[in-house]
Design an enzyme around this catalytic site. Structure first.
Site, PDB file in Angstrom:
ATOM      1  N   ARG A 144      15.991  -1.589  -2.679  1.00  0.00           N
ATOM      2  CA  ARG A 144      17.237  -2.044  -2.289  1.00  0.00           C
ATOM      3  C   ARG A 144      17.820  -3.218  -2.632  1.00  0.00           C
ATOM      4  NH1 ARG A 144      17.768  -4.608   2.367  1.00  0.00           N
ATOM      5  NH2 ARG A 144      19.629  -3.810   2.960  1.00  0.00           N
TER       6      ARG A 144
ATOM      7  N   GLU B 231     -12.322   2.983   2.805  1.00  0.00           N
ATOM      8  CA  GLU B 231     -12.385   1.627   3.523  1.00  0.00           C
ATOM      9  C   GLU B 231     -11.743   0.472   2.576  1.00  0.00           C
ATOM     10  OE1 GLU B 231     -13.668   3.661   6.206  1.00  0.00           O
ATOM     11  OE2 GLU B 231     -13.509   1.380   6.762  1.00  0.00           O
TER      12      GLU B 231
ATOM     13  N   PRO C  47      -4.719  -3.302   5.339  1.00  0.00           N
ATOM     14  CA  PRO C  47      -4.688  -4.192   6.755  1.00  0.00           C
ATOM     15  C   PRO C  47      -5.093  -5.657   6.554  1.00  0.00           C
ATOM     16  CG  PRO C  47      -5.729  -1.986   6.920  1.00  0.00           C
ATOM     17  CD  PRO C  47      -5.804  -2.430   5.392  1.00  0.00           C
TER      18      PRO C  47
ATOM     19  N   ASP D 292      20.870  -9.346   5.437  1.00  0.00           N
ATOM     20  CA  ASP D 292      19.470  -8.972   6.130  1.00  0.00           C
ATOM     21  C   ASP D 292      18.857  -9.763   7.199  1.00  0.00           C
ATOM     22  OD1 ASP D 292      19.957  -6.335   4.645  1.00  0.00           O
ATOM     23  OD2 ASP D 292      18.381  -7.122   3.278  1.00  0.00           O
TER      24      ASP D 292
HETATM   25  O1  LIG Z   1      -3.846   0.735   6.106  1.00  0.00           O
HETATM   26  C1  LIG Z   1      -3.193   0.130   5.146  1.00  0.00           C
HETATM   27  O2  LIG Z   1      -3.396   0.364   4.007  1.00  0.00           O
HETATM   28  C2  LIG Z   1      -4.145   1.338   3.500  1.00  0.00           C
HETATM   29  C3  LIG Z   1      -5.623   0.906   3.422  1.00  0.00           C
HETATM   30  C4  LIG Z   1      -6.093   0.165   2.466  1.00  0.00           C
HETATM   31  C5  LIG Z   1      -7.322  -0.365   2.412  1.00  0.00           C
HETATM   32  C6  LIG Z   1      -8.192  -0.025   3.377  1.00  0.00           C
HETATM   33  C7  LIG Z   1      -7.879   0.888   4.565  1.00  0.00           C
HETATM   34  C8  LIG Z   1      -6.522   1.203   4.595  1.00  0.00           C
HETATM   35  C9  LIG Z   1      -2.410  -0.743   5.691  1.00  0.00           C
HETATM   36  C10 LIG Z   1      -1.922  -1.135   6.979  1.00  0.00           C
HETATM   37  N1  LIG Z   1      -1.009  -2.186   6.969  1.00  0.00           N
HETATM   38  N2  LIG Z   1      -0.848  -2.339   5.519  1.00  0.00           N
HETATM   39  C11 LIG Z   1      -1.405  -1.698   4.711  1.00  0.00           C
END
Ligand SMILES: O=C(OCc1ccccc1)c1cn[nH]c1
Length: 255
Positions: A166, A124, A97, A181
């Site tokens: 794709r 995490e 994220p 696109d």
């Molecule tokens: O949650 C996500 O990735 C998994 C993830 C990785 C590291 C720590 C917590 C969660 C994510 C959300 N938007 N893009 C990726």
């Protein structure tokens, strides 16, 4: 292109055996290898995580396990195939994220790479020293597919692999539509697609807009441009603000 994916839930990637990606794999356009991260643990519990330094909730994925996994995968290289020369090391993608936004433009950039390695974080996240270790000698990108938190990177990797796959030659039915696109650089940059219709001309009393049946390509192109603009302003005002008049003129010139 060679794609390596490392995860503690490799079964998440069964969908990659079907549809577009499945066909590309059969054709050899894509060489996809899924790896179980726990294969590089040495304890009976196959531990991949531990408590975070500095305290706080949740767990962090251990650097040693990731280091052994990535080293082993790199040692299986170099990756041949793809447009460029064989690659001695992969470009590493880590969904998170807190990463840079994954966009159509980045999908196009990644589609040109001969070798990608996706590292799926859980809990995490992965100890930051892993990205630092490999970032010293190859591209490492932490990418986000949106502003929300998933339980792990696996679903984000499925999204990115589909967006990239794709775009690969021979994967998409009609390569033409990738050019048009939404979000792609060029005529559709920052413009969303407008409404689409197919037969029958009337369905439950709903008619297809007359202009689309007119056969007048100029009017049709203008109508589509106007509908795309209308939808972009309604759904994505921040994109609409970023449309440069040049883009719209380009549409008009094509009319
Ligand atoms: O949650 C996500 O990735 C998994 C993830 C990785 C590291 C720590 C917590 C969660 C994510 C959300 N938007 N893009 C990726």
């Amino acid at each position: 292109m060679r794609l390596d994916i490392v995860s503690i839930f490799p079964e998440y990637f069964a969908p990659l055996d079907v549809s577009l990606i499945g066909k590309a794999r059969e054709r050899g356009t894509l060489d996809v290898r899924i790896h179980q991260l726990r294969d590089w643990t040495h304890d009976v519990h196959k531990t991949v995580d531990d408590t975070p330094y500095g305290g706080g909730p949740g767990m962090v994925m251990k650097p040693e396990v990731w280091g052994e996994a990535i080293d082993a995968i790199i040692a299986e290289g170099p990756a041949v195939g793809g447009v460029g020369a064989p690659a001695a090391t992969p470009r590493i993608i880590v969904p998170t994220p807190s990463g840079r936004p994954f966009t159509q433009e980045i999908a196009q950039e990644l589609a040109a790479e001969p070798w990608l390695l996706f590292a799926c974080g859980r809990y995490e996240g992965i100890d930051s020293r892993v990205m630092r270790e490999y970032g010293a000698r190859m591209r490492v990108d932490e990418l986000s597919i949106g502003d929300y938190v998933l339980a792990g990177g696996e679903v984000a990797v499925l999204v990115m692999v589909e967006a990239i796959g794709r775009l690969l030659p021979g994967v998409l039915g009609n390569v033409h539509s990738a050019v048009d696109d939404s979000f792609a650089p060029g005529a559709m940059r920052n413009l969303l697609e407008g409404p689409v219709y197919t037969k029958p001309p009337v369905w439950r009393g709903h008619e297809v807009p007359e202009v689309l049946l007119s056969g007048h390509h100029g009017k049709i192109a203008r109508w589509r441009r106007d509908e795309a603009l209308r939808r972009t302003v309604a759904n994505r005002p921040e994109l609409a603000a970023a449309i440069d008049p040049e883009t719209l003129d380009k549409h008009d010139r094509k009319l």
